[in-house]
Design a protein around this motif. Structure first.
Motif, PDB file in Angstrom:
ATOM      1  N   HIS A  27      -6.827  -6.437 -10.164  1.00 35.04           N
ATOM      2  CA  HIS A  27      -5.844  -5.451  -9.719  1.00 35.04           C
ATOM      3  C   HIS A  27      -6.334  -4.682  -8.488  1.00 35.04           C
ATOM      4  O   HIS A  27      -5.732  -3.665  -8.135  1.00 35.04           O
ATOM      5  CB  HIS A  27      -5.574  -4.435 -10.840  1.00 35.04           C
ATOM      6  N   ARG A  32      -4.129  -7.164  -4.395  1.00 37.07           N
ATOM      7  CA  ARG A  32      -2.729  -6.752  -4.418  1.00 37.07           C
ATOM      8  C   ARG A  32      -2.086  -6.977  -3.043  1.00 37.07           C
ATOM      9  O   ARG A  32      -0.991  -7.523  -2.940  1.00 37.07           O
ATOM     10  CB  ARG A  32      -2.613  -5.289  -4.823  1.00 37.07           C
ATOM     11  N   PRO A  38       1.293  -7.234  -7.980  1.00 35.74           N
ATOM     12  CA  PRO A  38       0.523  -6.191  -8.659  1.00 35.74           C
ATOM     13  C   PRO A  38      -0.866  -6.626  -9.119  1.00 35.74           C
ATOM     14  O   PRO A  38      -1.700  -5.793  -9.425  1.00 35.74           O
ATOM     15  CB  PRO A  38       1.399  -5.809  -9.857  1.00 35.74           C
ATOM     16  N   PHE A  39      -1.120  -7.929  -9.166  1.00 31.00           N
ATOM     17  CA  PHE A  39      -2.456  -8.435  -9.492  1.00 31.00           C
ATOM     18  C   PHE A  39      -2.562  -9.890  -9.064  1.00 31.00           C
ATOM     19  O   PHE A  39      -1.561 -10.529  -8.732  1.00 31.00           O
ATOM     20  CB  PHE A  39      -2.781  -8.285 -10.989  1.00 31.00           C
ATOM     21  N   GLU A 107     -10.078  -8.830 -16.999  1.00 28.88           N
ATOM     22  CA  GLU A 107      -9.386  -8.282 -15.837  1.00 28.88           C
ATOM     23  C   GLU A 107     -10.274  -7.254 -15.160  1.00 28.88           C
ATOM     24  O   GLU A 107     -11.047  -6.553 -15.814  1.00 28.88           O
ATOM     25  CB  GLU A 107      -8.016  -7.715 -16.184  1.00 28.88           C
ATOM     26  N   THR A 110      -9.018  -2.314 -13.426  1.00 27.31           N
ATOM     27  CA  THR A 110      -7.930  -1.785 -14.258  1.00 27.31           C
ATOM     28  C   THR A 110      -7.539  -0.363 -13.851  1.00 27.31           C
ATOM     29  O   THR A 110      -6.431   0.076 -14.178  1.00 27.31           O
ATOM     30  CB  THR A 110      -8.298  -1.830 -15.751  1.00 27.31           C
ATOM     31  N   ARG A 113      -4.415  -0.855 -12.091  1.00 30.23           N
ATOM     32  CA  ARG A 113      -3.336  -1.563 -12.779  1.00 30.23           C
ATOM     33  C   ARG A 113      -2.086  -0.691 -12.790  1.00 30.23           C
ATOM     34  O   ARG A 113      -2.143   0.487 -13.117  1.00 30.23           O
ATOM     35  CB  ARG A 113      -3.743  -1.900 -14.211  1.00 30.23           C
TER      36      ARG A 113
END
Length: 132
Positions: A27, A32, A38-39, A107, A110, A113
């Motif tokens: 993220h 981006r 968005p990721f 991930e 974050t 995110r």
């Protein structure tokens, strides 16, 4: 087991051998912006297990990290350490010809995110920033 993929126009292609080292989502702001999403979903292979054909152009998005794309259609396909001491290539999930190959295990970033996205239920390992 080998898998193939490439850019949108087909000029830049790759082939992988075996299974990836890991698969993840990122993220961070670079990912981006690069993907206008968005990721980014990616999979990491040992460099010696990836064959890339066709012309690629690269730029350094952060010191020591190169992102590569097709100069014809502009599709971003892979990234790697410029001096590839780690010997790894990061391929973008969306660049593979097949879908749903490797679910993300972790991930990154974050802290960036989008709130509407929330945690990804199938991802077990979450990092506020980069992996250690």
């Amino acid at each position: 087991m080998s898998r193939e993929g490439g850019c949108c126009c087909g000029q830049l292609r790759f082939r992988t051998e075996g299974e990836p080292l890991r698969s993840g989502l990122c993220h961070c702001l670079d990912c981006r912006k690069l993907h206008a999403a968005p990721f980014m979903a990616f999979v990491v292979f040992p460099e010696e297990k990836v064959t890339i054909t066709g012309e690629a152009r690269s730029f350094e998005s952060q010191p020591g990290y190169e992102r590569s794309f097709c100069p014809q259609c502009g599709a971003h396909v892979f990234g790697r350490l410029a001096k590839s001491e780690a010997g790894e290539v990061e391929l973008h999930h969306g660049s593979f010809d097949e879908t749903s190959l490797w679910p993300p295990e972790y991930e990154l970033w974050t802290v960036r995110r989008d709130e509407w996205l929330g945690p990804i239920p199938s991802v077990m390992d979450h990092h506020a920033r980069n992996r250690e």
